[in-house]
Design an enzyme around this catalytic site. Structure first.
Site, PDB file in Angstrom:
ATOM      1  CE1 TYR A  26       4.539   9.428 -13.961  1.00  8.83           C
ATOM      2  CE2 TYR A  26       4.559   7.527 -12.523  1.00  8.83           C
ATOM      3  CZ  TYR A  26       3.887   8.368 -13.374  1.00  8.83           C
ATOM      4  OH  TYR A  26       2.571   8.140 -13.653  1.00  8.83           O
TER       5      TYR A  26
ATOM      6  CE  LYS B  34       3.640  -0.990   2.461  1.00  6.41           C
ATOM      7  NZ  LYS B  34       2.491  -1.194   3.379  1.00  6.41           N
TER       8      LYS B  34
ATOM      9  CG  ASP C 193      -0.678   0.215   3.702  1.00 10.92           C
ATOM     10  OD1 ASP C 193       0.391   0.823   3.820  1.00 10.92           O
ATOM     11  OD2 ASP C 193      -1.017  -0.698   4.468  1.00 10.92           O
TER      12      ASP C 193
ATOM     13  CG  ASP D 288       0.253   8.334 -10.593  1.00 11.87           C
ATOM     14  OD1 ASP D 288      -0.682   9.086 -10.897  1.00 11.87           O
ATOM     15  OD2 ASP D 288       0.765   7.537 -11.398  1.00 11.87           O
TER      16      ASP D 288
END
Length: 473
Positions: free
Chosen positions: A160, A231, A332, A356
């Site tokens: 972003y 991640k 995930d 998000d």
């Protein structure tokens, strides 16, 4: 404070102050609002009625919100030929706390997103999304009541930040050439020449202030854990660094009040067996130690010894179980876990893109974006907002669920310390949904429900406030 903004005189009321990390809220605060585009018009009318009724019922005239309209989106474009007037930003900055409906994202040039622009201009670095279940709300999962999670999403960095170059442009070609010939020289990796390229910045500053706010909230509200979502197994120096810096912040600034998950394993091993050796403890923390390189084994031994020497006196003998748990999960993996065991999580702290995704995934289990509240908060400023879009085809039809803005108002009232008003609104919403008086989005998913208009839904919420006495949160 100016006498007017965008040509609209400021009404009589008090100005919210901010000093040493604390807000000073008068009994009649002036709060700017942006009505919103499309369905925002119907939603705001309904929401404002609910807000005013709750404040009146809770405080019997002692407190009152002085609403002050400021402009952004289509309304601003038509009046001032700009999507986001400077004076709107100035008003939000001067009055510190604002609330807004959904805004159109302009197509073509100019501002990429009005919501993102406001966040960046005012440095509203934390996007806060509480997700919890209200009885009677239709849900696609068997146990939506297990969901009670607050997501703290970093708002200014990651994808972003908007640093990218289009494929085929001279800038993209120049960057790819630099990366391939200089930064990746001699390695197997090369970026394809027909690529668009984006930069994903994640900083120590951005990470630590976000995690700090999440931990402060968790401690103040009695939450059980803060989970760093990342991640980092793949992106080691951005997402992996978010994890690393988050843990560092927790231990550096909140040592007496927190325990990390890994520390809890070491302490628990010692609690269960006071005579356990450092090597035995390490073997339980890291299974397969006998196959690890000697250097790695020594590092784990050093870690175990350091934890015991530093905090066993204060956190051992079960004391760690009463501390705020700081842990982390791969991005995930958390998607599966918020579906299968949401009750194991309490506060999530995430980089922007992860937050998000996970915010919407959680919201889908408890009624969807139509009833999902949100806030963008910085140091001294806060803007509460609908999390859904403008749905222009339903504009001015009095049919849309106003729950997102109404519950964002609940967040705002709690932020101001007006918990009694917030309690009344939540009470009214839950009782209205339980009695199946709902807008079309819920009605089509609920057997035996009565479809009501946006305005009627607000009226039922206000009516249900009469039925009980709120409890201060």
């Amino acid at each position: 404070m100016a006498a007017s903004y965008n040509g609209v005189p400021v009404p009589k009321g008090g100005q919210i102050g901010y000093s040493k990390g604390q807000y000073q809220v008068p009994d009649h605060p002036i709060i700017p609002f942006i009505e919103g585009d499309g369905t925002g018009r119907d939603i705001w009318k309904a929401s404002a009625r609910v807000f005013d009724a709750a404040v009146e019922k809770a405080y019997k005239g002692k407190r009152r919100v002085v609403w002050y309209e400021v402009f952004a989106g289509e309304k601003a474009k038509s009046r001032f030929d700009t999507w986001l007037p400077d004076e709107t930003v100035n008003a939000i900055r001067d009055f510190r706390v604002a609330i807004k409906g959904p805004l159109t994202t302009p197509v073509g040039g100019g501002i990429r997103s009005l919501n993102v622009a406001l966040r960046q201009i005012l440095d509203l670095y934390a996007c806060i999304r509480p997700v919890k279940y209200y009885k009677g709300t239709p849900s696609p999962v068997k146990h939506p009541e297990r969901m009670d999670i607050v997501i703290y999403r970093e708002n200014t960095e990651d994808v972003y930040a908007g640093v990218e170059w289009e494929e085929g442009t001279p800038e993209a070609k120049k960057l790819i050439e630099f990366l391939n010939k200089d930064m990746l020289k001699g390695g197997k990796k090369q970026i394809r020449l027909d690529s668009g390229v984006g930069i994903k910045p994640i900083s120590i500053t951005g990470t630590k202030r976000l995690v700090r706010m999440a931990i402060q909230y968790a401690l103040a509200s009695g939450r059980k854990s803060v989970t760093l979502v990342h991640k980092g197994n793949i992106q080691k120096f951005t997402e992996g660094a978010f994890r690393k810096w988050g843990y560092e912040l927790a231990v550096e600034e909140f040592r007496e009040q927190v325990v990390t998950e890994r520390e809890s394993w070491i302490l628990d091993n010692k609690d269960k067996n006071p005579n356990i050796s450092v090597e035995e403890n390490a073997a339980q923390v890291e299974p397969g130690m006998e196959f690890a390189p000697e250097e790695f084994r020594q590092s784990v031994y050093k870690e175990v010894l350091a934890v015991l020497e530093a905090i066993y006196a204060t956190h051992g003998k079960g004391a760690w179980k009463k501390k705020l748990m700081i842990n982390d999960r791969i991005a995930d993996s958390i998607f599966q876990q918020v579906v299968t065991r949401a009750d194991e999580y309490s506060v999530l702290a995430t980089p922007n893109l992860n937050g998000d995704y996970i915010s919407d995934a959680c919201a889908a289990q408890v009624g969807g974006l139509g009833i999902a509240p949100g806030a963008n908060v910085g140091d001294g400023y806060a803007c509460f907002e609908a999390t859904h879009g403008t749905a222009p085809k339903y504009a001015d039809k009095d049919v849309i669920n106003p729950g997102s803005v109404i519950l964002s108002g609940v967040m705002m009232f709690r932020f101001l310390g007006w918990n009694e008003a917030a309690d009344l609104i939540e009470q009214g919403i839950e009782r209205t949904i339980e009695q199946k008086k709902v807008t079309y989005d819920f009605e089509r998913l609920m057997e035996g429900a009565t479809k009501v208009k946006t305005s009627e839904f607000a009226s039922y919420i206000i009516e249900k406030m009469e039925a009980g006495v709120p409890t201060t949160a």
